[in-house]
Design an enzyme around this catalytic site. Structure first.
Site, PDB file in Angstrom:
ATOM      1  N   GLU A 122       6.544 -45.488  35.596  1.00 21.27           N
ATOM      2  CA  GLU A 122       7.986 -45.522  35.421  1.00 21.27           C
ATOM      3  C   GLU A 122       8.626 -44.170  35.702  1.00 21.27           C
ATOM      4  OE1 GLU A 122       8.411 -49.053  32.050  1.00 21.27           O
ATOM      5  OE2 GLU A 122       8.403 -46.981  31.364  1.00 21.27           O
ATOM      6  N   CYS A 135      13.667 -37.887  35.335  1.00 22.31           N
ATOM      7  CA  CYS A 135      12.442 -37.700  34.561  1.00 22.31           C
ATOM      8  C   CYS A 135      11.295 -38.313  35.360  1.00 22.31           C
ATOM      9  CB  CYS A 135      12.588 -38.358  33.188  1.00 22.31           C
ATOM     10  SG  CYS A 135      11.190 -38.075  32.078  1.00 22.31           S
ATOM     11  N   CYS A 142      -1.584 -42.122  30.268  1.00 24.21           N
ATOM     12  CA  CYS A 142      -1.696 -40.787  29.689  1.00 24.21           C
ATOM     13  C   CYS A 142      -2.987 -40.732  28.882  1.00 24.21           C
ATOM     14  CB  CYS A 142      -0.502 -40.481  28.788  1.00 24.21           C
ATOM     15  SG  CYS A 142      -0.398 -38.750  28.251  1.00 24.21           S
ATOM     16  N   CYS A 146      -0.679 -38.681  21.897  1.00 22.08           N
ATOM     17  CA  CYS A 146       0.265 -38.184  20.893  1.00 22.08           C
ATOM     18  C   CYS A 146       0.773 -39.373  20.084  1.00 22.08           C
ATOM     19  CB  CYS A 146       1.418 -37.450  21.568  1.00 22.08           C
ATOM     20  SG  CYS A 146       0.889 -35.987  22.494  1.00 22.08           S
ATOM     21  N   CYS A 149       4.308 -41.013  20.466  1.00 24.79           N
ATOM     22  CA  CYS A 149       4.728 -41.320  21.837  1.00 24.79           C
ATOM     23  C   CYS A 149       4.157 -42.659  22.281  1.00 24.79           C
ATOM     24  CB  CYS A 149       4.256 -40.205  22.770  1.00 24.79           C
ATOM     25  SG  CYS A 149       4.683 -40.461  24.504  1.00 24.79           S
ATOM     26  N   CYS A 387      13.122 -40.581  25.288  1.00 22.40           N
ATOM     27  CA  CYS A 387      11.962 -39.707  25.200  1.00 22.40           C
ATOM     28  C   CYS A 387      10.863 -40.339  24.344  1.00 22.40           C
ATOM     29  CB  CYS A 387      12.379 -38.366  24.597  1.00 22.40           C
ATOM     30  SG  CYS A 387      11.062 -37.163  24.501  1.00 22.40           S
TER      31      CYS A 387
END
Length: 414
Positions: A122, A135, A142, A146, A149, A387
């Protein structure tokens, strides 16, 4: 393969990325998007052009590709008509495939994209009154995990190539209908490019999408060099920010070889809390990270390091946390500003957002110490584009449904 590609990293898996700058295509043609002039020239020579012709054609194609955004060789009017079919038979100027495009009520746009080998990722565009920020993702998935997230709940599939990274910028320019004007009468000798960028909507790039950019260092560097190249997309390095969760060994190289603004996902000021919410802290601790920030090439009061700090209720948002944040910044003599980010919830998230009153008080403490600490206004929450919310819709929708949407889009285009 460079040593950085084999660097062991924390997470669910330790991937060994494929050493390639181009994703192979089923039709055998080579995608030129994301390649520098010298690499394009090499490919033209390998395909049969003599060295002089290969260099000239590479310069012409490079200009058309990055200054005009064309995707067909037939549109390159200063290349001989007989040469254009030869190029089209062997090469292609690709774009990541758009599977789905969403618009938020606040103007934010999010695209679900697909690579040539079928992987989804994305990108997000955030318009403001005085700027427009794209962004950009650096990986499919990933590996950092985290805990606050949503993207971190995905497995890392693979690194994006330079073409797939710079392709996001190209797609945004396509969607916004804006391409820089530049000289197309390409001389045989190198000259300084002429370039204007009046009235662009896309003004800034942040490497804050899916993935950890410093775990895909070579490809991110090569893509951003094209973006900053005056003969390429021509965006100033002052308008580009690279965000890292703290890959300490790569930070100095990022400053030296890329030289863009640095943002650090800090999110906590104690080892215990940061170990929990940003697991890479177990490998590279806070003090080691802040020492690397202090040594970051080019950091100054004019180019401050941004510390991203997500506000989690009763986890990292106390007055004591704010004062410790101030102490750390001053102890390491960091030219810094702090972005306070209200936590953006997602289904199953283990945290809650701090109250507005708590966030305001945290901000006041940092401001009173002489450090800028604005509260970021959440954008694109209604389309999961805020975010920490990026997670490909491939995990929310079936592949069959996504393929159907893509077919419908293609049919609509005729």
């Amino acid at each position: 393969m460079s040593n950085t590609a084999l660097m062991p990293i924390p997470g669910q898996i330790d991937p060994v990325p494929v050493a390639r700058d181009i994703t192979p295509r089923a039709d055998g043609r080579v995608d030129l998007l994301g390649l520098p002039k010298n690499r394009i020239s090499e490919l033209f020579a390998e395909a049969g052009l003599d060295a002089r012709q290969a260099k000239l054609r590479a310069k012409q194609v490079f200009h058309w590709l990055y200054h005009r955004g064309v995707t067909e060789f037939e549109a390159m009017t200063d290349i001989a008509k007989t040469m254009r079919p030869w190029l089209a038979e062997r090469f292609v100027i690709g774009r990541p495939e758009i599977i789905e495009a969403q618009h938020s009520t606040d103007g934010t746009r999010k695209w679900l994209l697909r690579t040539a080998d079928g992987h989804d990722f994305e990108m997000v565009f955030i318009p403001d009154a005085d700027r427009g920020t794209l962004c950009v993702s650096s990986q499919v998935g990933c590996t950092l995990n985290c805990r606050f997230c949503h993207t971190g709940t995905m497995r890392l599939v693979r690194n994006l190539t330079p073409g797939e990274i710079v392709g996001q910028v190209m797609l945004a320019r396509d969607a916004l209908g804006e391409w820089p004007k530049g000289r197309m009468d390409v001389p045989e000798e190198e000259t300084v490019a002429e370039y204007t960028a009046d009235g662009r909507l896309l003004t800034n790039i942040v490497m804050m999408g899916m993935g950890e950019p410093l775990y895909n260092f070579d490809n991110v560097r090569d893509a951003l060099q094209l973006v900053m190249d005056g003969d390429g997309l021509g965006l100033s390095r002052r308008r580009i920010t690279l965000s890292t969760s703290g890959v300490v060994p790569m930070m100095a190289r990022a400053g030296e070889e890329i030289g863009v603004n640095l943002a650090v996902s800090l999110h906590a000021v104690s080892k215990e809390v940061r170990d929990e919410i940003v697991p890479i802290n177990r490998k590279y601790g806070i003090e080691e990270l802040l020492e690397a920030c202090a040594a970051y090439p080019g950091a100054s009061n004019a180019r401050r390091i941004t510390f991203e700090y997500v506000m989690l209720k009763d986890k990292n948002d106390s007055d004591e946390d704010a004062r410790e944040l101030v102490r750390l910044i001053k102890h390491f003599k960091l030219p810094a500003k702090v972005n306070l980010i209200p936590f953006n919830p997602w289904p199953g998230a283990p945290y809650e957002c701090s109250t507005p009153e708590r966030i305001r008080r945290f901000s006041e403490i940092v401001f009173e110490a002489g450090i800028s600490a604005p509260v970021r206004t959440p954008r694109g929450r209604d389309i999961d584009a805020a975010c920490g919310q990026l997670k490909t819709a491939a995990e929310k929708k079936s592949r069959a449904e996504l393929d159907r949407l893509a077919e419908e889009k293609q049919a609509a285009l005729g």
